[in-house]
Structure formats: C-alpha cells, structure tokens
Scaffold this active site. Sequence first.
Site, mmCIF file in Angstrom:
data_model
loop_
_atom_site.group_PDB
_atom_site.id
_atom_site.type_symbol
_atom_site.label_atom_id
_atom_site.label_comp_id
_atom_site.label_asym_id
_atom_site.label_seq_id
_atom_site.Cartn_x
_atom_site.Cartn_y
_atom_site.Cartn_z
ATOM 1 N N GLU A 106 -4.586 -4.028 -6.302
ATOM 2 C CA GLU A 106 -4.782 -2.685 -6.879
ATOM 3 C C GLU A 106 -5.416 -1.723 -5.877
ATOM 4 O O GLU A 106 -6.282 -0.916 -6.227
ATOM 5 C CB GLU A 106 -5.562 -2.771 -8.184
ATOM 6 C CG GLU A 106 -4.745 -3.405 -9.294
ATOM 7 C CD GLU A 106 -5.302 -3.202 -10.677
ATOM 8 O OE1 GLU A 106 -5.830 -2.119 -10.952
ATOM 9 O OE2 GLU A 106 -5.195 -4.142 -11.475
ATOM 10 N N ASN A 133 -5.714 4.399 -10.683
ATOM 11 C CA ASN A 133 -7.082 4.916 -10.600
ATOM 12 C C ASN A 133 -7.949 4.297 -11.689
ATOM 13 O O ASN A 133 -9.114 3.945 -11.456
ATOM 14 C CB ASN A 133 -7.086 6.435 -10.743
ATOM 15 C CG ASN A 133 -6.567 7.143 -9.505
ATOM 16 O OD1 ASN A 133 -6.648 6.605 -8.400
ATOM 17 N ND2 ASN A 133 -6.031 8.336 -9.673
ATOM 18 N N ARG A 140 -33.085 -27.880 -8.510
ATOM 19 C CA ARG A 140 -32.980 -28.704 -7.312
ATOM 20 C C ARG A 140 -34.307 -28.735 -6.556
ATOM 21 O O ARG A 140 -34.860 -27.683 -6.199
ATOM 22 C CB ARG A 140 -31.888 -28.130 -6.407
ATOM 23 C CG ARG A 140 -31.755 -28.778 -5.047
ATOM 24 C CD ARG A 140 -31.207 -30.185 -5.122
ATOM 25 N NE ARG A 140 -30.804 -30.665 -3.801
ATOM 26 C CZ ARG A 140 -30.412 -31.903 -3.558
ATOM 27 N NH1 ARG A 140 -30.364 -32.794 -4.534
ATOM 28 N NH2 ARG A 140 -30.055 -32.252 -2.344
ATOM 29 N N SER A 199 0.835 -1.205 0.000
ATOM 30 C CA SER A 199 0.000 0.000 0.000
ATOM 31 C C SER A 199 0.871 1.256 0.000
ATOM 32 O O SER A 199 0.522 2.275 -0.609
ATOM 33 C CB SER A 199 -0.926 0.001 1.223
ATOM 34 O OG SER A 199 -1.865 -1.055 1.154
ATOM 35 N N ASN A 247 -9.166 -0.541 2.594
ATOM 36 C CA ASN A 247 -8.848 0.626 3.420
ATOM 37 C C ASN A 247 -8.267 1.771 2.598
ATOM 38 O O ASN A 247 -8.527 2.945 2.875
ATOM 39 C CB ASN A 247 -7.872 0.236 4.535
ATOM 40 C CG ASN A 247 -8.558 -0.468 5.689
ATOM 41 O OD1 ASN A 247 -9.789 -0.418 5.802
ATOM 42 N ND2 ASN A 247 -7.795 -1.131 6.529
#
Length: 385
Positions: free
Chosen positions: A369, A246, A274, A138, A373
């Site tokens: 990428e 970005n 199902r 980061s 956070n």
Amino acid sequence: MKQVGLLPLTVLNDEETLFFSSVQDFAKKEIYPHITEMDESETLNPKIIEKIFSMGLMAIEVPEKYGGSGGSFFQAILAIQAIAQVDPSVSVFVDVQNTLVENALMKWGSEHIKSKYFPQMAQKKVGSYCLTEPHSGSDAFALKTRAVDKGSYYELNGKKVFITNAKEASLFLVFANVNPELGYKGITAFFVEKEMPGVSLGRKETKLGIRASSTCEVIFENVKVPKENIVGEIGKGYKISIETLNEGRIGIAAQMLGLAEGALAGAMSYAKQREQFGKPLSAYQGIQFQIAEMATRIEAARLLVYNAARLKDAGKSFVKEAAMAKHFTSSVAEFVSSLSLEIYGGYGFVKDFPAEKFYRDAKIGKIYEGTTNMQLQTISKMILD
C-alpha cells in the site's frame, strides 16, 4: 476558558473502549490458539473467518440499512490494531475489506452496487482490491489490464499480482484501462464477481511474513462485466485508487501499531519471568532502557495513527498525516519487533515464542500500500508545495 468534554487524542470514549476490548478478547480467545497452525499452513482458519463476520468486523462502516455495523472509520482502525496485537495476518484480512474495498464503494459506488453487494459483504463474502500488476507497482498507473466496451458490458482482460485476500475473495474491485491512449485518464474501476466466467486465480505467493494472509495472482480472461458494475465514472479510476489508498494507509499503520504493541507485550512478559544471575531480566537497567525506548516509539506511533483516523472521520484533510503514520509505524514495528526478539535471546529465534513471527510480519509494512519512499514523496510534496 476551560473546555469541557474534550478527550485527549489517544483516550477512547466509552463506545470505542467497549468495542476495542471486545475485539481484543476475541483475538486472544479465538485467534491466538491457531496462530502457529495458520502460519505454517499459510491459510486462514475458516472458523475464524466465520466468527469475524458474525461479530460484524467485515462491514464496520457499512450503514445498517445495508446490513453493516454503521460504525466509524476510527472503529475499523481500532479493530485492525487490536487483531494485529495477536496476529497481523488476520488483521490485514479485516483491513482490506474495510479500508479499501468498502470505503471505495461507499464513496463511489452506485446505489445498485451498494444495495446488492454490501449485504453480501456484511454476511459472508470477502472483497479484494486489484490494482498491482507485474509491471506496475509504485507506478500504479502503468497498468495494462484492459476493458473494452462491448455495448451492454465491458470485456475485461489482464492479470493482477500480489492481491491480498484473493484466495478467500468472492468479489474484486478491479482497475482497468478503457482507453490506453488517454493514459491514466482511461483507468476505470469495476466490481467483478468471482463466479463470472473468465475469472481465475493464478500463483499463490509463499511469503516471509503474514503467511496466513493469502497473496495471489488474479487473472481475467474475456470477463463480461455488466456496465452497472462500474464504480464511479468512466476514466476516474485513478482518482478512486489514489483516494482509497490514502485511507488504506491508515489501516496498514494501525496494523503495524498493533504488531509493535503485541511484540512489546510479549517481550515485557518474558523479561519479568526470565531470570539470569539471580534476578529477572526486567531488573537490569539495559533491558529497562530498551523497553522504555520501544514504549516511547509506540506511543508516538499511536498518536499519528489515531490523529489520521480521526481527521478522516471529521472530514478534514488527512493525506499527509496518513503517509506520515504509515511511514513511521512501519519503522516502529520493524524496530520494536527486532529488539523484542533480542530480549528473548536464543528463544526469540525459535518458533516456541511469537517474537520471530512478529519480526517476520513487520517487514511488509514498509512495502505494501505504498512503499516508504512513496510515503516520503507524498509528505515532502505536501509540505514543500
């Protein structure tokens, strides 16, 4: 006053519809039969790579004069989304080439670089984006890879990690510091060929998900990079990396959107077939509500992704929207793939159905990428400043 000719955000025009459908058909016919084999062998099928190139999907935005398709960024996003509905591993292979490497070269590359490398990337050569290092994730600007001016060339030394497409790549967009005393203002971008002496691959990672997508170390030992292979200006590599990421985040958002769509489609099909207690699962309100919740979140994710991509094509600011799209779609992909797996019951936990693979593949969306956070930091900064 009534406006004529304006399409709703998620409605595709005729050209976009045809393009999206063609990529979907390709993914279903050519990629789907090989998903399990590629996941278990942790390798992309070479024939699929050849077909992706032949369809023009590895140079979607590259101008036709360089051998590309001359399409839009939005079309690249549609291709990533459509392929991810079938196999997210293959979608990120297409994603990195289009939204990271080629995008950077289109905006910052010299005419020499464009005319030399774009035709190669349109036909058969894979590009890779080399930013992350063992001690800089980061905190990307803490990178240690060094480039020393030797007169007619720069000598490159360093190691990159977690590099997507590294195994298949012939070309690397590498970020290195030419003057560590300047900090991030010394970071410069170089376009490096795999054939240059001193370039090698290190460890290939064994991963939880997107296993067919290669993730490797790339090592540079006294690599002589010609000065004409500098991308942009000396010391402006930090700007190139930020702006490219970005755009790349919209690509990851498209991958997560397609993944969620694929997971939901499988769960709905299974729920209709199902039967339990004399009727299909889809007849039960509990299942209906779960499917409705997943579909609603996917629709919201699609709006965010398409909006960010169209803003980019329109030349408008999209940084906040890209961060929002990546943050939200990665959460949606995780939620939908998990709940879809549960609809399969015990069968969702085994490899006979695609549910468990979508679930494994979804986790990376919150990590690469730019972590969740980091996206929240970008969003909060832009709305509070």
